[in-house]
Scaffold this motif. Structure first.
Motif, PDB file in Angstrom:
ATOM      1  N   ASP A   1       3.879  13.534  24.918  1.00 52.63           N
ATOM      2  CA  ASP A   1       4.463  13.528  23.581  1.00 52.63           C
ATOM      3  C   ASP A   1       3.382  13.233  22.551  1.00 52.63           C
ATOM      4  OD1 ASP A   1       6.981  13.990  24.493  1.00 52.63           O
ATOM      5  OD2 ASP A   1       7.572  11.891  24.538  1.00 52.63           O
ATOM      6  N   ALA A   2       3.417  13.938  21.429  1.00 55.06           N
ATOM      7  CA  ALA A   2       2.500  13.628  20.332  1.00 55.06           C
ATOM      8  C   ALA A   2       3.296  12.883  19.270  1.00 55.06           C
ATOM      9  CB  ALA A   2       1.901  14.901  19.767  1.00 55.06           C
ATOM     10  N   ILE A   3       3.067  11.601  19.179  1.00 50.91           N
ATOM     11  CA  ILE A   3       3.862  10.774  18.268  1.00 50.91           C
ATOM     12  C   ILE A   3       3.019  10.334  17.083  1.00 50.91           C
ATOM     13  CG2 ILE A   3       5.112   8.592  18.034  1.00 50.91           C
ATOM     14  CD1 ILE A   3       5.774   8.897  21.043  1.00 50.91           C
ATOM     15  N   SER A   4       3.495  10.657  15.884  1.00 54.48           N
ATOM     16  CA  SER A   4       2.873  10.134  14.673  1.00 54.48           C
ATOM     17  C   SER A   4       3.757   9.004  14.176  1.00 54.48           C
ATOM     18  CB  SER A   4       2.792  11.208  13.597  1.00 54.48           C
ATOM     19  OG  SER A   4       1.813  12.129  13.918  1.00 54.48           O
ATOM     20  N   PRO A   5       3.264   7.780  14.227  1.00 54.41           N
ATOM     21  CA  PRO A   5       4.104   6.666  13.779  1.00 54.41           C
ATOM     22  C   PRO A   5       4.504   6.826  12.317  1.00 54.41           C
ATOM     23  CG  PRO A   5       2.138   5.885  14.912  1.00 54.41           C
ATOM     24  CD  PRO A   5       1.949   7.349  14.682  1.00 54.41           C
ATOM     25  N   ALA A   6       5.586   6.167  11.934  1.00 53.30           N
ATOM     26  CA  ALA A   6       6.070   6.256  10.560  1.00 53.30           C
ATOM     27  C   ALA A   6       5.006   5.785   9.560  1.00 53.30           C
ATOM     28  CB  ALA A   6       7.352   5.465  10.412  1.00 53.30           C
ATOM     29  N   PRO A   7       4.427   4.602   9.727  1.00 52.52           N
ATOM     30  CA  PRO A   7       3.370   4.203   8.796  1.00 52.52           C
ATOM     31  C   PRO A   7       1.990   4.482   9.372  1.00 52.52           C
ATOM     32  CG  PRO A   7       4.086   2.308  10.041  1.00 52.52           C
ATOM     33  CD  PRO A   7       4.794   3.495  10.624  1.00 52.52           C
ATOM     34  N   HIS A   8       0.990   4.480   8.499  1.00 48.37           N
ATOM     35  CA  HIS A   8      -0.383   4.312   8.974  1.00 48.37           C
ATOM     36  C   HIS A   8      -0.484   2.808   9.206  1.00 48.37           C
ATOM     37  CE1 HIS A   8      -2.390   8.178   7.703  1.00 48.37           C
ATOM     38  NE2 HIS A   8      -1.210   8.284   7.142  1.00 48.37           N
ATOM     39  N   HIS A   9      -0.836   2.397  10.382  1.00 51.51           N
ATOM     40  CA  HIS A   9      -0.771   0.964  10.654  1.00 51.51           C
ATOM     41  C   HIS A   9      -1.914   0.177  10.033  1.00 51.51           C
ATOM     42  CE1 HIS A   9       2.841   0.475  12.906  1.00 51.51           C
ATOM     43  NE2 HIS A   9       2.594   1.608  13.501  1.00 51.51           N
ATOM     44  N   ASP A  10      -2.804   0.880   9.348  1.00 52.08           N
ATOM     45  CA  ASP A  10      -3.836   0.143   8.618  1.00 52.08           C
ATOM     46  C   ASP A  10      -3.567   0.224   7.117  1.00 52.08           C
ATOM     47  OD1 ASP A  10      -4.315   2.828   8.575  1.00 52.08           O
ATOM     48  OD2 ASP A  10      -6.465   2.700   8.936  1.00 52.08           O
ATOM     49  N   ILE A  11      -2.412   0.745   6.728  1.00 48.08           N
ATOM     50  CA  ILE A  11      -2.128   0.864   5.288  1.00 48.08           C
ATOM     51  C   ILE A  11      -0.820   0.161   4.945  1.00 48.08           C
ATOM     52  CG2 ILE A  11      -1.722   2.450   3.368  1.00 48.08           C
ATOM     53  CD1 ILE A  11      -3.459   4.479   4.771  1.00 48.08           C
ATOM     54  N   TYR A  12      -0.932  -0.976   4.325  1.00 47.90           N
ATOM     55  CA  TYR A  12       0.241  -1.715   3.873  1.00 47.90           C
ATOM     56  C   TYR A  12       0.225  -1.893   2.358  1.00 47.90           C
ATOM     57  CZ  TYR A  12       1.274  -3.039   8.713  1.00 47.90           C
ATOM     58  OH  TYR A  12       1.585  -3.029  10.037  1.00 47.90           O
ATOM     59  N   SER A  13      -0.795  -1.343   1.707  1.00 55.33           N
ATOM     60  CA  SER A  13      -0.932  -1.564   0.273  1.00 55.33           C
ATOM     61  C   SER A  13      -1.804  -0.472  -0.323  1.00 55.33           C
ATOM     62  CB  SER A  13      -1.603  -2.926   0.016  1.00 55.33           C
ATOM     63  OG  SER A  13      -2.928  -2.870   0.526  1.00 55.33           O
ATOM     64  N   ILE A  14      -1.842  -0.421  -1.650  1.00 59.78           N
ATOM     65  CA  ILE A  14      -2.724   0.534  -2.320  1.00 59.78           C
ATOM     66  C   ILE A  14      -4.184   0.225  -1.974  1.00 59.78           C
ATOM     67  CG2 ILE A  14      -3.559   1.294  -4.589  1.00 59.78           C
ATOM     68  CD1 ILE A  14      -0.804   2.454  -3.863  1.00 59.78           C
ATOM     69  N   GLU A  15      -4.515  -1.055  -1.831  1.00 62.46           N
ATOM     70  CA  GLU A  15      -5.892  -1.431  -1.479  1.00 62.46           C
ATOM     71  C   GLU A  15      -6.261  -0.870  -0.109  1.00 62.46           C
ATOM     72  OE1 GLU A  15      -3.630  -3.497  -2.692  1.00 62.46           O
ATOM     73  OE2 GLU A  15      -4.498  -3.979  -4.635  1.00 62.46           O
ATOM     74  N   ASP A  16      -5.286  -0.928   0.825  1.00 62.87           N
ATOM     75  CA  ASP A  16      -5.541  -0.383   2.161  1.00 62.87           C
ATOM     76  C   ASP A  16      -5.694   1.131   2.109  1.00 62.87           C
ATOM     77  OD1 ASP A  16      -5.334  -2.919   3.169  1.00 62.87           O
ATOM     78  OD2 ASP A  16      -3.341  -2.660   4.019  1.00 62.87           O
ATOM     79  N   LEU A  17      -4.866   1.765   1.260  1.00 58.66           N
ATOM     80  CA  LEU A  17      -4.980   3.219   1.113  1.00 58.66           C
ATOM     81  C   LEU A  17      -6.376   3.559   0.591  1.00 58.66           C
ATOM     82  CD1 LEU A  17      -3.787   6.097   1.025  1.00 58.66           C
ATOM     83  CD2 LEU A  17      -3.003   5.598  -1.287  1.00 58.66           C
ATOM     84  N   ARG A  18      -6.821   2.766  -0.354  1.00 56.77           N
ATOM     85  CA  ARG A  18      -8.149   2.970  -0.922  1.00 56.77           C
ATOM     86  C   ARG A  18      -9.222   2.913   0.165  1.00 56.77           C
ATOM     87  NH1 ARG A  18     -10.381   2.592  -5.983  1.00 56.77           N
ATOM     88  NH2 ARG A  18     -12.551   1.927  -6.035  1.00 56.77           N
ATOM     89  N   GLN A  19      -9.004   2.002   1.117  1.00 52.29           N
ATOM     90  CA  GLN A  19      -9.969   1.874   2.217  1.00 52.29           C
ATOM     91  C   GLN A  19     -10.033   3.173   3.028  1.00 52.29           C
ATOM     92  OE1 GLN A  19      -9.920  -1.733   4.613  1.00 52.29           O
ATOM     93  NE2 GLN A  19      -9.980  -0.453   6.426  1.00 52.29           N
ATOM     94  N   LEU A  20      -8.868   3.771   3.312  1.00 53.78           N
ATOM     95  CA  LEU A  20      -8.879   5.015   4.089  1.00 53.78           C
ATOM     96  C   LEU A  20      -9.471   6.161   3.267  1.00 53.78           C
ATOM     97  CD1 LEU A  20      -8.222   6.430   6.740  1.00 53.78           C
ATOM     98  CD2 LEU A  20      -5.935   6.891   5.872  1.00 53.78           C
ATOM     99  N   VAL A  21      -9.116   6.213   1.985  1.00 57.13           N
ATOM    100  CA  VAL A  21      -9.669   7.256   1.109  1.00 57.13           C
ATOM    101  C   VAL A  21     -11.197   7.181   1.136  1.00 57.13           C
ATOM    102  CG1 VAL A  21      -9.939   7.981  -1.304  1.00 57.13           C
ATOM    103  CG2 VAL A  21      -7.664   7.414  -0.417  1.00 57.13           C
TER     104      VAL A  21
END
Lengths: 240, 501
Positions: B274-294
């Motif tokens: 099975d290829a499962i994409s979890p509902a959240p990115h587990h390293d992104i809980y905030s805009i700051e975390d999103l910034r880290q991935l960006v």
């Protein structure tokens, strides 16, 4: 080449690392700079101090050695290479890593090895010396995670919800105490000598890196966690 | 024995005078509706498994077939519709979550159909796009706040990487796995010929399609399937998928039986798992975390590629978009609640999210109010059905649109909404070789090119009618829009006046 990271922002520091022609690079005075070694191939990067988040993200074959603690998201989506942390590290270590090795001497945070996956010759390995937080190996789809629990012999060295959503790979936990509250998707059994052969090579490498006796570590009791069906989610749905 | 409560949804009607028993329908139907009975020497049909994909109707050489809705009726009840009752039966029998495909089919308001466009009369004369130059090219990405020049007159302003589109239309993210190889090839080649972009979805990029990299947007989602350095470097832009309009707040799940060898290699996962994409990115809980991935993606690709963040249109979308604009992302993609999907739980698809028209209007307004509209481009999706939807979207403030369902229709999809079964008779949403080969990418890509060319011309005609010769002058130009049959509140959110005002 030695790069002094003192008062250098991550953008400039990483530019120096990427542009440096030397294969062997030492970064001194690291103070939380993010993305060190991000996507870098074919280098050996030694970090003195504390690197920031996303160390070695998308790493593509380099070797990173940290003399200090690491932070969050170490080896995020790393494709190959090796990360050795002579200390502890934070959450989501090895998030979605596909191959390569991560060795951590001390403890690691939550969600270690989340969504690790494997494919043919790609086979990721994580060995943690101490203990880890909750959600170890969440959604794990491949590879091996080993938690040795050194110094935590009186307790089970993993948090709650180990292997939630796990659908591939293995988790080995060195402990006399069986992990509690495992989700239904996970099978837990005591590792046989045959099972331990799967991890002997990595425990040996861990021991060489950090000065432990691998035979002694391997002689302890291990619990082996595996997913309990090939397709655990299939029965969840009905066609509408 | 338990009774089967499910009545066929459709009825197969065969004109026996026309039928020549060639059995083409039987060979073509992956749902095994049609069968030749040698003893009776006649074709027989079992409507029970029919999904109304119209393949047999289209293929029948004598036009002997038609599919209609089954008019067998449960007792009429305004509260308990036949569909609602049947869903209860399905769940009572299986205990499963109801699974559906493609976009929300419920009769919610379609705001595009309640917005009218302006045209010039007498003053500010219309422009004929056949005779006069019209600019429909757009650039997606950050726009500098101001421009400075060197002493010799050359531009001194540093411009961050952008995407150049010949027309403000791109193909939405659809993964290899959810759609077939031939569908992907059609999209990739069409995007290349058109000078626009298609999007890999989160299924990785097939090695045969690396050649289309300059017109490819590569996606990074929570499962990180097929994501590695070459993949990131091959794409023209990287899209972080945070959400999808058809299923906001939940992840993805490609069942193991669709992970055959080629899909497995592209996703870099073993066959049959099975290829499962979890509902959240587990390293992104905030805009700051999103910034880290960006920024980790920008670092990995040396700041050469724009980063898109895709979200589903949900209640507080304007505040979320404001955060994304500050996260370092270059482009925000917003997917409305009518967006398509290869599989989503029915209840989520039909009840979660908000219309893209309202989401777009409020995001554009919010970013303007905060003085950061230039920090990001806005791309909207879910669902854009025609060139007039495109024009209305741009006038509401979008920089460009994504089309998914419309692109699949161009390839032959008839919206039977059973993608999740993997038995698509049109060779689109399937991995079965015998079905995939029915979609010829040589023909498929040309149909996509035709569609976008036609829309581009229509966009120019509508712009010309308004006396506008550049898409830049249409963007956010809400004076060109009027509502019809809308409440004051709806007009206020859309930022437009009512027809007649």
């Amino acid at each position: 080449m030695v790069i002094n990271a003192n008062e250098v922002g991550y953008f400039d520091l990483n530019k120096k690392i990427v542009e440096c022609p030397d294969e062997d690079i030492t970064v001194t005075n690291a103070m939380g700079q993010r993305y060190i070694g991000c996507g870098v191939a074919g280098k050996k990067i030694t970090v003195e101090g504390t690197p920031g988040n996303a160390l070695g993200a998308y790493l593509d074959g380099s070797r990173i050695i940290v003399h200090g603690n690491g932070q969050d998201a170490i080896g995020d989506t790393m494709n190959n290479g090796e990360i050795i942390i002579h200390g502890s590290c934070g959450d989501t270590t090895g998030y979605a890593m596909r191959s390569g090795k991560i060795f951590v001497k001390g403890n690691a945070g939550y969600r270690v090895g989340i969504h690790m996956k494997e494919y043919h010759e790609y086979f990721p390995k994580i060995v943690i010396g101490g203990k880890v937080g909750d959600f170890l190996g969440e959604y794990q789809a491949g590879g091996i995670i080993v938690v040795l629990g050194i110094g935590y012999e009186d307790e089970c060295p993993v948090g709650s919800f180990v292997g939630t959503g796990m659908h591939g790979g293995y988790i080995f936990i060195r402990s006399e105490h069986e992990p509690k509250g495992l989700p239904v998707q996970v099978c837990c059994e005591k590792a046989t000598d045959e099972d331990k052969k799967k991890i002997a090579e990595y425990v040996e490498e861990f021991s060489v890196n950090f000065g432990y006796n691998s035979e002694e570590l391997l002689s302890g009791n291990f619990y082996k966690l595996t997913p309990n069906t090939a397709s655990p989610y299939k029965q969840l749905y009905t066609h509408n | 024995m338990a009774l089967n409560y499910f009545q066929p949804l459709f009825e197969v009607i065969r004109d026996k005078d026309r039928c020549i028993k060639c059995q083409a329908c039987a060979r073509q139907c992956s749902n095994e509706v049609h069968k030749y009975d040698a003893e009776l020497d006649m074709m027989i049909s079992d409507s029970q498994t029919c999904v109304d994909c119209q393949r047999c109707v289209t293929i029948c050489p004598t036009r002997a077939l038609k599919i209609t809705e089954n008019n067998n009726q449960f007792r009429t009840n305004a509260n308990w519709s036949q569909q609602t009752m049947t869903e209860v039966y399905r769940q009572a029998e299986s205990g499963g979550v109801l699974l559906s495909s493609m976009g929300n089919p419920k009769p919610y308001p379609v705001y595009w159909d309640k917005i009218l466009l302006n045209a010039s009369q007498v003053t500010n004369p219309p422009i004929d796009p056949l005779r006069e130059p019209m600019e429909s090219r757009v650039f997606l990405g950050k726009k500098p706040r101001n421009v400075s020049f060197n002493e010799d007159g050359s531009v001194n302003t540093k411009v961050t990487p952008t995407l150049e589109l010949s027309t403000p239309i791109m193909f939405s993210a659809m993964s290899y796995g959810s759609i077939s190889r031939n569908a992907h090839e059609s999209l990739a080649r069409a995007a290349t010929e058109l000078g626009i972009y298609y999007n890999t979805g989160e299924g990785g990029l097939h090695k045969d399609f690396y050649q289309y990299g300059p017109n490819t947007i590569v996606q990074v989602a929570s499962g990180r399937f097929g994501v590695f350095k070459d993949y990131l470097e091959t794409g023209a832009a990287i899209e972080i998928k945070m959400g999808q309009g058809a299923k906001p707040g939940i992840g993805g799940h490609l069942p193991g039986q669709k992970i055959l060898e080629d899909v497995s290699r592209t996703r870099m996962i073993p066959m049959g798992t099975d290829a499962i994409s979890p509902a959240p990115h587990h390293d992104i809980y905030s805009i700051e975390d999103l910034r880290q991935l960006v920024y980790s993606l920008k670092e990995a690709t040396e700041y050469k590629k724009p980063v898109i963040v895709k979200i589903a249109a949900v209640h507080n979308v304007a505040a979320i978009a404001s955060g994304i604009a500050r996260s370092g992302a270059d482009i925000i993609a917003i997917d409305g609640y009518r967006g398509g999907t290869g599989a989503a739980p029915t209840r989520i698809r039909d009840n979660v999210g908000i219309p893209i028209e309202l989401a777009l209007a409020s995001v554009d307004q919010r970013l303007r109010d905060e003085g950061i509209r230039n920090e990001v481009s806005v791309v909207v999706a879910g669902s854009i059905r025609s060139s007039s939807d495109v024009v209305k979207a741009i006038a509401l403030g979008a920089d460009a649109v994504y089309i998914g369902t419309a692109a699949l229709l161009a390839l032959g999809c008839h919206l039977c909404r059973t993608c999740h079964t993997g038995k698509c008779n049109w060779g689109i949403a399937t991995q079965r070789d015998d079905l995939v080969k029915r979609l010829n990418p040589e023909i498929g890509y040309k149909r996509l090119v035709n569609l976008v060319h036609a829309w581009d011309h229509e966009i120019k005609e509508m712009m010309g009618g308004m006396g506008i010769n550049s898409i830049e002058a249409l963007r956010g130009n809400r004076l060109m829009l009027r509502g019809i049959g809308l409440t004051d509140k709806e007009l206020e959110i859309l930022g437009i006046q009512h027809a007649g005002q």
